[in-house]
Write a protein that holds these residues in place. Sequence first.
Motif: not given
Lengths: 343, 343
Positions: A88-94, A294-312
């Motif tokens: 996600a970070i690479y996708d957002e930053v590229d 069964t698992s606990i789903r976490t949105d890891r892609y969204e974390i990366g996306r949001t991080a770059v958004d916040m930076i921008r």
Amino acid sequence: MRKRKGAGRPTIADVAKKAEVSTITVSRTLRDPAKVSTALRERIEAAIAALDYVPHSHASALASSRSNIVGVIVPSLTNNVFADTLRAIYDEVDPSPLQVQLGNSRYVAAEEERLIRIFLGQRPSALIVAGGDQTKAARAMLENADCPVVQIMEVDPDPVDMMVGFSHYEGGRAAGMHLVQQGYRRIGFIGARMDPRSRRRMEGFAEGLRTAGRHDPDLFMITTQSSSMTLGAELMGQLRARRPDLDAVFCNNDDMALGALFGCQHAGISVPDEIGIIGFNDLEMMAAACPSLTSIRTDRYEIGRTAVDMIRAALEGERPDQKVVDLGFELQARQSTARKARR
Amino acid sequence: MRKRKGAGRPTIADVAKKAEVSTITVSRTLRDPAKVSTALRERIEAAIAALDYVPHSHASALASSRSNIVGVIVPSLTNNVFADTLRAIYDEVDPSPLQVQLGNSRYVAAEEERLIRIFLGQRPSALIVAGGDQTKAARAMLENADCPVVQIMEVDPDPVDMMVGFSHYEGGRAAGMHLVQQGYRRIGFIGARMDPRSRRRMEGFAEGLRTAGRHDPDLFMITTQSSSMTLGAELMGQLRARRPDLDAVFCNNDDMALGALFGCQHAGISVPDEIGIIGFNDLEMMAAACPSLTSIRTDRYEIGRTAVDMIRAALEGERPDQKVVDLGFELQARQSTARKARR
DNA sequence: TGACTCGATGTTAGCGCTAACATTATGTTG
DNA sequence: CAACATAATGTTAGCGCTAACATCGAGTCA
């Protein structure tokens, strides 16, 4: 004469000479073409192409004191959990002028500190680090860094600067409550690596069991070895050998959970009827497995996306709505914890 | 006065002033402490600590025309195959003054070309790129790059500079021959993404079947979607629906293979008795799965290690013994292709 | 003792680029 | 048409560091 020779590659001066303009005009063409007339721009672009000119990013960084580098430090490159966030970070930053500089701290705080120091040497435009468990010195460096800093994968009331993630404690607690609700009684935990985030998951899990009166520390088995499917199978075997009455386990991540499932299958133990299994993160394999896990789903892609958004946003001078973003998690109940009712 | 102000961080000049020496002595202390007397060195180190000075890597790179950056371009960050190699590269590079700059080409050749251009802008000390299928322009840039270039994951008689990997064609052929030997007759292939390396695996596989008279193109099913376990299960289902007589498949990677296994299990089909499955790469999960899955083991960590070794040797001016290193592969025969003899 | 080596430190001039101001040509207004 | 915007381009001086040469003092040797 003791002129130093450059590496031989063409410089902006060569382009300028060829196009019969000044260097600054070439520089402008590169960074803000609208400021240059069409005629010159075309001449310059032709010269760039003819010389195969590539701007020297270090010189640019030095002159402008803008590096456009986003330093990212994660504890593991093989753990799929970070792979999604990194993607996600690479996708957002590229598509932006920013560039990622990636470091691998190997789950070692001192190594993380070293990387932070190295990265600061590049005068980064922003930093992204995993979690909130830095050494004192590392935390101080981050606080003094004159760039936005985003801590990812966790939430904490006291971030260095900004933070995006979810609560591992609450995720663990949800897992515990789910197993109790599904009717399991002798509920264990198997965990590898046990980095601070895994630890918080385990603590939340224990709390979830405790409120239902189902917390039995003897059923918790942890190791500092790094997690793997083989290890998941192994720990599952050990735990069952120690406590044959075990009827459910929470694994500190999905690799361990799938490994535990395989271990049960090799041993001829039925999941979910004899043993329930729940993982953490909900990697793609969990839904595919047989039985599905069964698992606990976490949105890891969204974390990366949001991080770059916040930076921008921060780089553009915006004040963020919130310094800490909790993206939550979602329990995905599947076959591995759905045992037939027993009475 | 129109002096530009720096970013505020202390510079080497600040350290020099504080320690009452010249800047070059500070510079030497940092890069080659042996050249500086103990007395001065201690004074300088104290000044560095007091000011919290961090050298500016861009300025250093510009002045010395040595960036110490190793550019690495891989097609995927989520594919575990590259994760192991990346880990090796980071492990090898970290204790040296070199630094990794990682790019993700997303399996798009034009993107790879773009990244090569960007990376060249940093005047890297070396480049590592995956495979040998660059665009013409990208290949030209690599050939003109005045730094060592290592292509990884493949072998090819005509490398840009150096190369380390293994033959995907031969790996595929070995998989085909193995299935024939195990007594399977109607042997299929399922492949996702189908990047050039997957394609070569498939071609080798087809050749392996052909020599045994077992090549049936109708049993080959490919898609451009990216590989995943879910997709593996899906394609397995589709292929069986089309050709119920199918009795073995080679999956173009391990994710697809494990997915195919899960698909069979969900459908109640016995592996290996009704269907044999073989994957490629031999990720850790293959041995753990139940039944354990046959795969072609490749030493991805060693590829990364060797690549950095070759680079280090080249930077030190050594001529390598060989420009192309073939690390080979090894067939790991497991339960998933060991069906009971049938007559 | 003079000629010389050698190690430790300093001076100077860039590396390739861009910020900040300067200049010139071109239009615009009352 | 003088007075003044405005757009397009140029000049100059660094950004923070290091290569290359220069200097200086102490030791070595015949």
